[in-house]
Design an enzyme around this catalytic site. Structure first.
Site, PDB file in Angstrom:
ATOM      1  N   SER A   1      13.403  71.659 -29.098  1.00  0.00           N
ATOM      2  CA  SER A   1      13.054  72.502 -30.297  1.00  0.00           C
ATOM      3  C   SER A   1      13.939  72.004 -31.452  1.00  0.00           C
ATOM      4  CB  SER A   1      12.975  73.842 -29.990  1.00  0.00           C
ATOM      5  OG  SER A   1      12.904  74.652 -31.165  1.00  0.00           O
TER       6      SER A   1
ATOM      7  N   TYR B   1      16.429  81.995 -25.564  1.00  0.00           N
ATOM      8  CA  TYR B   1      15.442  80.709 -25.430  1.00  0.00           C
ATOM      9  C   TYR B   1      16.200  79.377 -25.946  1.00  0.00           C
ATOM     10  CZ  TYR B   1      11.862  77.687 -27.197  1.00  0.00           C
ATOM     11  OH  TYR B   1      10.964  76.574 -27.440  1.00  0.00           O
TER      12      TYR B   1
ATOM     13  N   LYS C   1      17.071  75.534 -24.434  1.00  0.00           N
ATOM     14  CA  LYS C   1      16.882  74.033 -24.635  1.00  0.00           C
ATOM     15  C   LYS C   1      17.942  73.221 -25.137  1.00  0.00           C
ATOM     16  CE  LYS C   1      12.397  74.673 -25.059  1.00  0.00           C
ATOM     17  NZ  LYS C   1      11.591  74.043 -24.066  1.00  0.00           N
TER      18      LYS C   1
END
Ligand code: NAD
Ligand code: UDP
Length: 337
Positions: free
Chosen positions: A125, A150, A154
């Protein structure tokens, strides 16, 4: 040869599977359906007229994941979408996010190594760039400070993949950093339909337009942009899906390597522009109010998509009108029968 797609029943995964089937690839989906529905598998078959193997398996479940590789000895590559993705929820449930995303990916990578499958595309992302001095992100920038669990998963998985490659350079790895995917397949049969109240802009607009929620809150009207609302690089999910095919083609042409690509359009649009375009192209009202900025939001972020264009021969083709039309078409087809 087959391609294993983890999280293939989800939003981006299902659109990518459709594109893979359209070019006659054999696809095997592994998904535990924690954030998707079994019906999506039938919709994929309906759109493409092709068959797929589906395993309802959690990637943390090593035994059953190994069974997938035992039963499908021709798995040559993996596209790894499976993961939890809600930023706000990750702040409330960090352990669940670290466990699912990190241990899930570790288990998958160990299983791949065991079955000598070392080709993987990973869904990363733009969030891994963190807050940089400039807001157009290019792959040569270092990863920045992530602001939620989150995003941290990543960044950690990217680092893990780099370490794995440096230790054993027979791995063939592509890390794709997505910007803001919206839109849906033109058939209106698959798209994004989050359970409960959505966090992201387009799913929220779709629910307001469909009168499931009475109005949209536009977070912040005092940003340093043309109309005061924040700007992002929205990309049509079908363009994004096609980027995976190009990334896979590149891996298939390389013996090994580790590659990182931004997948975005390079064109930022403000929240106001998205809302106005959605109303105009669909001829529908979307009531909204301006509210406080959302904590942690940046003013503007968008991709420099040059590397993907030059090395993969990929560029987004659909425009913001297509994205808004296809998002609404998905609601019309699935919810307003
Ligand atoms: P999604 O939730 O629609 O799809 C993810 C799929 O993975 C779901 O079908 C879910 O059931 C499945 N899954 C989750 N944990 C699993 C597990 N342990 N075992 C098996 N299946 C599991 O999300 P999406 O929007 O399609 O995103 C796909 C990937 O792209 C995710 O890794 C996400 O973090 C990443 N990504 C998404 C966006 C975005 O805005 N949608 C942006 C950047 C990156
Ligand atoms: N946004 C908004 N109202 C909403 C949801 C989002 O104004 O109900 C804004 C948000 O502040 C950001 C943009 O829309 O500027 C995109 O947000 P989203 O959560 O979709 O993606 P992000 O870029 O934050 O990952």
């Amino acid at each position: 040869m087959s391609i294993l797609v983890t999280g293939g029943a989800g939003y981006i995964g299902s659109h990518t599977v459709v594109e893979l089937l359209n070019i006659d690839e054999n696809v095997i989906i592994v998904d535990n359906l924690i954030n998707s529905q079994i019906e999506t598998i039938d919709k994929i078959k309906e759109i493409t007229g092709k068959d797929i193997k589906f395993y309802q398996v959690d990637i943390l479940d090593r035994e059953n994941l190994e069974r997938v590789f035992e039963e499908n000895t021709d798995i040559e590559s993996v596209i790894h979408f499976a993961g939890l993705k809600a930023v706000g929820e990750s702040v409330e449930k960090p352990l669940e996010y670290y466990k699912n995303n990190l241990i899930g990916t570790l288990t998958l990578l160990e299983t791949m190594r065991k079955y000598n499958c070392k080709k993987i595309i990973f869904s990363s992302s733009a969030t891994v760039y963190g807050e940089q001095a400039t807001s157009q992100y290019v792959e040569t920038m270092k990863r920045g400070e992530t602001t939620n669990p989150y995003g941290t998963t990543k960044a950690m998985i990217e680092k893990m993949l780099e370490d794995i490659y440096y230790a054993d350079n027979s791995w063939n790895i592509s890390i794709l950093r997505y910007f803001n995917p919206i839109g849906a397949h033109e058939s209106g049969l698959i798209g994004e339909d989050p359970k409960g109240i959505p966090n992201n802009l387009m799913p929220f607009i779709m629910k307001v337009a469909n009168k499931e929620i009475d109005h949209l809150n536009i977070f912040g009207k005092d940003y340093a942009t043309k109309d005061g609302t924040a700007a992002r690089d929205y990309i049509h999910v079908v363009d994004l899906a096609k980027g995976h095919l190009k990334a896979l083609e590149k891996l298939n042409n390389e013996k090994s390597g580790l590659f990182i690509y931004n997948l975005g359009t390079g064109n930022p649009y403000t929240v106001q522009e998205i809302v106005d375009t959605f109303k105009k192209v669909n001829n529908i009202d979307v009531p909204y109010e301006y509210t406080e900025r959302r904590a942690g939001d940046l003013t503007i972020m968008y991709a420099d998509p040059t590397k993907a264009r030059e090395e993969l021969g990929w560029a987004a083709e659909k425009n913001i009108e297509d994205m808004c039309k296809d998002s609404w078409n998905f609601v019309k087809i699935t919810k307003q029968k």
